[in-house]
Scaffold this motif. Structure first.
Motif, PDB file in Angstrom:
ATOM      1  N   LYS A   1       0.789  -1.224   0.407  1.00 52.51           N
ATOM      2  CA  LYS A   1      -0.262   0.241   0.115  1.00 52.51           C
ATOM      3  C   LYS A   1       0.492   1.233  -0.212  1.00 52.51           C
ATOM      4  O   LYS A   1       0.388   2.389  -0.501  1.00 52.51           O
ATOM      5  CB  LYS A   1      -1.232   0.308   1.575  1.00 52.51           C
ATOM      6  CG  LYS A   1      -2.102   1.341   1.180  1.00 52.51           C
ATOM      7  CD  LYS A   1      -2.051   1.159   2.147  1.00 52.51           C
ATOM      8  CE  LYS A   1      -3.870   2.429   2.245  1.00 52.51           C
ATOM      9  NZ  LYS A   1      -5.038   1.760   3.948  1.00 52.51           N
TER      10      LYS A   1
ATOM     11  N   ARG B   1       2.481   1.685  -3.274  1.00 50.08           N
ATOM     12  CA  ARG B   1       1.236   2.348  -4.062  1.00 50.08           C
ATOM     13  C   ARG B   1       0.757   3.352  -4.001  1.00 50.08           C
ATOM     14  O   ARG B   1       1.181   4.558  -5.512  1.00 50.08           O
ATOM     15  CB  ARG B   1       0.046   1.760  -4.354  1.00 50.08           C
ATOM     16  CG  ARG B   1      -0.962   1.703  -5.589  1.00 50.08           C
ATOM     17  CD  ARG B   1      -2.200   0.764  -5.200  1.00 50.08           C
ATOM     18  NE  ARG B   1      -2.891   1.463  -4.108  1.00 50.08           N
ATOM     19  CZ  ARG B   1      -3.076   0.212  -2.950  1.00 50.08           C
ATOM     20  NH1 ARG B   1      -2.736  -0.651  -3.168  1.00 50.08           N
ATOM     21  NH2 ARG B   1      -4.003   0.604  -1.990  1.00 50.08           N
TER      22      ARG B   1
ATOM     23  N   ASN C   1       1.819   1.264 -12.197  1.00 48.58           N
ATOM     24  CA  ASN C   1       1.082   1.706 -10.633  1.00 48.58           C
ATOM     25  C   ASN C   1       0.249   0.763 -11.682  1.00 48.58           C
ATOM     26  O   ASN C   1      -0.120  -0.679 -10.330  1.00 48.58           O
ATOM     27  CB  ASN C   1       0.701   2.978 -11.008  1.00 48.58           C
ATOM     28  CG  ASN C   1       0.939   3.007  -9.420  1.00 48.58           C
ATOM     29  OD1 ASN C   1       1.208   2.093  -8.514  1.00 48.58           O
ATOM     30  ND2 ASN C   1      -0.098   4.083  -8.955  1.00 48.58           N
ATOM     31  N   GLU C   2      -0.548   0.807 -12.165  1.00 45.78           N
ATOM     32  CA  GLU C   2      -2.067   0.110 -12.506  1.00 45.78           C
ATOM     33  C   GLU C   2      -1.611  -2.035 -12.227  1.00 45.78           C
ATOM     34  O   GLU C   2      -2.671  -2.384 -11.845  1.00 45.78           O
ATOM     35  CB  GLU C   2      -2.900  -0.189 -13.699  1.00 45.78           C
ATOM     36  CG  GLU C   2      -3.202   2.191 -14.040  1.00 45.78           C
ATOM     37  CD  GLU C   2      -3.990   1.970 -15.004  1.00 45.78           C
ATOM     38  OE1 GLU C   2      -3.466   1.970 -15.868  1.00 45.78           O
ATOM     39  OE2 GLU C   2      -4.562   3.192 -15.125  1.00 45.78           O
TER      40      GLU C   2
ATOM     41  N   THR D   1      -0.798  -2.881  -9.115  1.00 51.23           N
ATOM     42  CA  THR D   1      -1.955  -2.599  -8.303  1.00 51.23           C
ATOM     43  C   THR D   1      -2.976  -4.219  -8.600  1.00 51.23           C
ATOM     44  O   THR D   1      -3.238  -4.447  -7.370  1.00 51.23           O
ATOM     45  CB  THR D   1      -2.793  -1.385  -7.919  1.00 51.23           C
ATOM     46  OG1 THR D   1      -2.549  -0.279  -7.550  1.00 51.23           O
ATOM     47  CG2 THR D   1      -4.503  -1.881  -7.843  1.00 51.23           C
TER      48      THR D   1
ATOM     49  N   LYS E   1      -0.841  -7.201  -7.263  1.00 54.13           N
ATOM     50  CA  LYS E   1      -1.108  -6.582  -5.735  1.00 54.13           C
ATOM     51  C   LYS E   1      -2.661  -7.358  -5.302  1.00 54.13           C
ATOM     52  O   LYS E   1      -2.292  -8.576  -4.198  1.00 54.13           O
ATOM     53  CB  LYS E   1      -0.967  -5.990  -5.545  1.00 54.13           C
ATOM     54  CG  LYS E   1      -0.925  -5.884  -3.651  1.00 54.13           C
ATOM     55  CD  LYS E   1      -0.945  -5.075  -3.029  1.00 54.13           C
ATOM     56  CE  LYS E   1      -1.785  -3.548  -3.444  1.00 54.13           C
ATOM     57  NZ  LYS E   1      -3.422  -4.027  -2.966  1.00 54.13           N
ATOM     58  N   LYS E   2      -3.661  -6.868  -5.567  1.00 54.73           N
ATOM     59  CA  LYS E   2      -4.536  -7.233  -5.537  1.00 54.73           C
ATOM     60  C   LYS E   2      -5.056  -8.770  -5.236  1.00 54.73           C
ATOM     61  O   LYS E   2      -6.273  -8.727  -4.820  1.00 54.73           O
ATOM     62  CB  LYS E   2      -5.707  -6.439  -6.162  1.00 54.73           C
ATOM     63  CG  LYS E   2      -7.407  -6.581  -5.800  1.00 54.73           C
ATOM     64  CD  LYS E   2      -8.443  -5.258  -6.719  1.00 54.73           C
ATOM     65  CE  LYS E   2      -9.571  -6.034  -5.896  1.00 54.73           C
ATOM     66  NZ  LYS E   2     -10.521  -4.946  -6.482  1.00 54.73           N
TER      67      LYS E   2
END
Length: 404
Positions: A30, A33, A109-110, A113, A116-117
């Motif tokens: 987090k 990010r 970054n996308e 993310t 990671k998600k």
């Protein structure tokens, strides 16, 4: 001391339900990010600033219309106007460069993310399943222990009633049925407990594999993020150097700091500061009730989860001339024998004096008065079995009624 370098070595916990390691890694993701978002905002603002500045310079250059001046001063002014055109182009190129970097950072970054998600959702699913199964297993463990206690209580009650001289056949049969049911319930509870342990171990194994995979993925994402940001920050600083040589000293000082940036060192530094433990949760094993529980001075013997039936001596039946003694061979169940003469009583011939009167409430109990003498037979879960000195009657009285 060996310096840890892998997330999979440092983010566990000895507690079976601990999620501290995963939470520390999730927070790390987090925070990473957020840094990418801040870098995005920085590039966006730099693009807008360079774009505005290039337009202002272009407008200024168009308004430079020297008419009256001649000579060297005229050539100087015209040269300045020429250089102003180059400056406009330099700042336009800088704005385009920052815009391209902004697009690259957004895509990076996308992508991070999304990875990671997906990994977090998988680990949380297995983690939640492990914790739920652990709770269910602990409930089965508690139920197992309760059923074992009920089984022992029913067995003791049956043994007491069987050794009583006044018990009725229907009461004895009822106690026997209760004992049989308690035995069956204990076996079912034990089976459920063992089964839940197997299921829990399977869930723990799956969770550990997913947690291991998450550690590897998160470390790779962290590595890529640090490397990506280091490279793009370096490029953006080079743009600033190209735009204005005067601020190169400031950019160089930042580059000097970046030169010391190492993905491995950053990861190790994070581990040193936020590590939660190196020990992984140990497997929870089956706890045998009869190994860890005091059963009032008796050695529990079990075969397949059930006690053996108490033997009867020579087909003896309940009557006024029978009593119970402890079988010295297995120390668990009483056998029925004919009472010996008073002179032969040795193993339970300890003389006790009644210090508190008691009126029997159940057929297996005795009524005693203060000062009355009795002989100790054995300790029961609901009192003490004694023999009246004057009548050789056997029965149970509360522990509070006697004194040595």
């Amino acid at each position: 001391m060996t310096r840890l370098s892998q997330y999979s070595e440092a983010f566990w916990g000895s507690s079976f339900t601990s999620t501290a390691g995963f939470e520390a890694l999730a927070q790390r993701m987090k925070d990473g990010r957020h840094m990418c978002k801040e870098f995005e905002e920085y590039l966006k603002q730099r693009y807008e600033a360079e774009n505005r500045y290039s337009k202002d310079l272009q407008k200024l250059e168009k308004n430079m219309k020297l008419k009256e001046e001649t000579g060297v001063l005229e050539r100087s002014w015209n040269k300045l106007k020429e250089e102003m055109e180059k400056m406009v182009q330099i700042h336009q190129d800088a704005a385009a460069n920052f815009l391209k970097q902004l697009d690259d950072v957004k895509k990076f970054n996308e992508a991070q993310t999304a990875k990671k998600k997906a990994m977090e959702e998988t680990v949380k699913k297995y983690q939640s399943n492990k914790i739920n199964l652990y709770s269910r297993c602990m409930n089965n463990h508690k139920n197992y222990k309760d059923k074992c206690r009920e089984k022992d209580s029913a067995s003791d009650n049956y043994s007491v009633m069987r050794s009583s001289v006044t018990v009725q056949a229907k009461d004895l049969e009822k106690a026997n049925k209760a004992k049989t049911k308690a035995d069956e319930d204990a076996v079912k509870a034990e089976t459920a407990y063992k089964s839940s342990l197997d299921t829990l171990e399977s869930a723990r194994d799956l969770w550990e594999k997913e947690m291991q995979a998450a550690c590897d993925v998160f470390q790779k994402l962290d590595y890529d993020r640090i490397k990506f940001l280091r490279e793009h920050l370096w490029v953006s600083l080079n743009v600033d150097s190209q735009v204005a040589v005067e601020i190169d000293d400031c950019c160089e000082s930042v580059r000097q700091v970046l030169e010391h940036c190492s993905m491995e060192n950053d990861i190790c530094a994070f581990i040193e500061k936020y590590q939660t433990g190196t020990n992984r949760p140990a497997r929870i094993f089956f706890e045998d009730y009869y190994t860890n529980t005091d059963t009032m001075g008796r050695r529990g013997q079990r075969s397949g989860g059930q006690r053996s039936q108490p033997p009867r001596s020579n087909g003896a039946t309940m009557s006024d001339n029978t009593y119970a003694t402890v079988d010295d061979e297995d120390g668990l169940y009483a056998t029925l024998q004919s009472p010996p003469d008073a002179s032969t009583v040795t193993s339970f011939d300890k003389l006790l004096i009644i210090s508190r009167p008691h009126t029997k409430q159940m057929p297996c109990e005795l009524t005693v008065e203060v000062g009355q003498k009795v002989h100790f037979v054995r300790q029961m879960t609901n009192g003490v079995q004694v023999r009246l000195a004057e009548s050789n009657k056997f029965g149970i009285i509360p522990n509070s009624c006697i004194r040595l």
